[in-house]
Design an enzyme around this catalytic site. Sequence first.
Site, PDB file in Angstrom:
ATOM      1  CE  LYS A 182      28.842 -38.665  22.941  1.00 25.10           C
ATOM      2  NZ  LYS A 182      28.826 -39.977  22.298  1.00 25.10           N
TER       3      LYS A 182
ATOM      4  NE  ARG B 120      24.309 -43.883  17.299  1.00 26.51           N
ATOM      5  CZ  ARG B 120      24.860 -43.544  18.464  1.00 26.51           C
ATOM      6  NH1 ARG B 120      24.109 -43.079  19.450  1.00 26.51           N
ATOM      7  NH2 ARG B 120      26.161 -43.683  18.651  1.00 26.51           N
TER       8      ARG B 120
ATOM      9  CG  HIS C 249      28.691 -46.892  19.296  1.00 25.39           C
ATOM     10  ND1 HIS C 249      29.603 -46.636  20.296  1.00 25.39           N
ATOM     11  CD2 HIS C 249      27.519 -46.341  19.723  1.00 25.39           C
ATOM     12  CE1 HIS C 249      29.004 -45.964  21.276  1.00 25.39           C
ATOM     13  NE2 HIS C 249      27.746 -45.780  20.953  1.00 25.39           N
TER      14      HIS C 249
ATOM     15  NE  ARG D  88      33.975 -44.688  19.631  1.00 18.48           N
ATOM     16  CZ  ARG D  88      33.716 -45.809  18.952  1.00 18.48           C
ATOM     17  NH1 ARG D  88      34.610 -46.307  18.101  1.00 18.48           N
ATOM     18  NH2 ARG D  88      32.564 -46.436  19.116  1.00 18.48           N
TER      19      ARG D  88
ATOM     20  CE1 TYR E 137       3.985 -20.105  37.592  1.00 15.92           C
ATOM     21  CE2 TYR E 137       6.059 -21.292  37.399  1.00 15.92           C
ATOM     22  CZ  TYR E 137       5.314 -20.144  37.218  1.00 15.92           C
ATOM     23  OH  TYR E 137       5.894 -19.047  36.663  1.00 15.92           O
TER      24      TYR E 137
ATOM     25  CB  CYS F  10       9.821 -22.308  38.516  1.00 16.86           C
ATOM     26  SG  CYS F  10       8.732 -22.300  39.938  1.00 16.86           S
ATOM     27  CG  MET F  11      12.400 -21.461  32.557  1.00 14.77           C
ATOM     28  SD  MET F  11      11.833 -20.309  31.299  1.00 14.77           S
ATOM     29  CE  MET F  11      10.634 -21.289  30.429  1.00 14.77           C
ATOM     30  CG  ASP F  12      14.045 -18.811  34.933  1.00 13.78           C
ATOM     31  OD1 ASP F  12      14.677 -19.379  34.026  1.00 13.78           O
ATOM     32  OD2 ASP F  12      13.027 -18.128  34.746  1.00 13.78           O
TER      33      ASP F  12
HETATM   34  C1  LIG Z   1      29.236 -41.043  22.919  1.00 12.07           C
HETATM   35  C2  LIG Z   1      29.974 -42.102  22.251  1.00 12.07           C
HETATM   36  C3  LIG Z   1      30.974 -42.818  22.927  1.00 12.07           C
HETATM   37  C4  LIG Z   1      31.205 -42.697  24.417  1.00 12.07           C
HETATM   38  O1  LIG Z   1      30.200 -43.423  25.094  1.00 12.07           O
HETATM   39  P1  LIG Z   1      30.269 -43.651  26.690  1.00 12.07           P
HETATM   40  O2  LIG Z   1      29.172 -44.598  26.966  1.00 12.07           O
HETATM   41  O3  LIG Z   1      30.012 -42.300  27.289  1.00 12.07           O
HETATM   42  O4  LIG Z   1      31.607 -44.165  26.990  1.00 12.07           O
HETATM   43  C5  LIG Z   1      31.747 -43.698  22.201  1.00 12.07           C
HETATM   44  N1  LIG Z   1      31.531 -43.880  20.876  1.00 12.07           N
HETATM   45  C6  LIG Z   1      30.546 -43.233  20.196  1.00 12.07           C
HETATM   46  C7  LIG Z   1      30.361 -43.496  18.759  1.00 12.07           C
HETATM   47  C8  LIG Z   1      29.727 -42.337  20.869  1.00 12.07           C
HETATM   48  O5  LIG Z   1      28.755 -41.718  20.201  1.00 12.07           O
END
Ligand SMILES: *Cc1c(COP(=O)(O)O)cnc(C)c1O
Length: 373
Positions: A35, A133, A162, A221, A266, A313-315
């Site tokens: 992601k 969540r 999670h 994950r 700035y 700055c921005m860039d």
């Molecule tokens: C992003 C995410 C992960 C990975 O989390 P890490 O802390 O980077 O290992 C696992 N499960 C879900 C649902 C996530 O959103």
Amino acid sequence: MRATKAIIHLDNLKHNIEEIKRFLKPQVKLCIPVKADAYGHGALQVAIAAIKAGAHALAVASIQEGVELRNAGIVCPIMSLSLPTLAELDEILLNNIEPLVMDSEFISALNERAYRLNTIGRVHLKIDTGMNRIGCAPEQATDLALQIADSQYLELAGIATHFAVADSYTQEDIRFTHEQIRSFTNAVHTITAHSIHCSCVHAANSGAILNYPEAHFDMVRPGILVYGYLPSAQSKKQKIQLRPTMSLVTQVVLIKNIKKGNSVSYGCRWTASENTYIGTLPIGYADGLSRLLTGKLKVKIGGEFYPIVGTICMDQCMVDLGPTLRIHRWDEVEIFGCSEKSNTAETLAEQAQTIPYEIISNINKRVPRVYFE
Ligand SMILES: *Cc1c(COP(=O)(O)O)cnc(C)c1O
């Protein structure tokens, strides 16, 4: 190519995946979160490298991210971790993306669309065990699993939860995680007691991979570990040798001499306390170099560290090269990197009071990526 670039060390990524595997039983599958453009590393290149290193599946946040991987030819299972809307059902099904589901309305709508499209939708039932969540309450899980089992055009590909504090070592947080594991395990048992089959139970993020082997289940994950960072500073207790996968570099594009008392950038907030040389770097907060690093960050040029001075700055931003010049125009500058003497995303995270996740995922598309195998 721009002077500012992110160098992505896919060899380090592979090494990190091998390190993670040392924590897992051999049958446990890997789903690699890609992601947010693979935490800023480039979703497609990371996806390919992760699959080569043995990943079974990938995880994205938005359906759009999944579609981009499919269009690029990725064929492995792709799970989406955030909640899509009912307007995205066709894209989910046509691209064979596996959403997390957690309510009856969405399950019926997806089944209905799958029937219309004459396909099967693979879904993961997401149970909320304390993160608050997304996910269903553990008490609702069996009914929803039964609904999925009764949906002719859906298949229960996984059951998931999670963790909120699996990377923490305080008594309270350990108790919290044990309670999440207990609640999840109970819900899974109740579902299987209703003869609903599911071969892929998954829960563990990076923190739980390191700290809760009992929560590895069928698949894990790992996100941040793959990219070479620990999920929290306290995880340093763990014996895992990670290598950061991204380094961020630029070049000194201009050097000028300024007099004592002259200000830079700035707001004129930094004033030279002696005559000095100022270098200009073509990188700013719009590249993901947070303005919060103003007055804190030092960058590495020719093996030495020099302070960024004046507001970022921005860039662009400016670096104080000191009264006697040892640096040349066009010299390479490392903002953060992977070697022993480097700043890392952890250094910047401490300075900006955030976490490495945000530092690396903020390095955006304007910064070209260069890949090393
Ligand atoms: C992003 C995410 C992960 C990975 O989390 P890490 O802390 O980077 O290992 C696992 N499960 C879900 C649902 C996530 O959103």
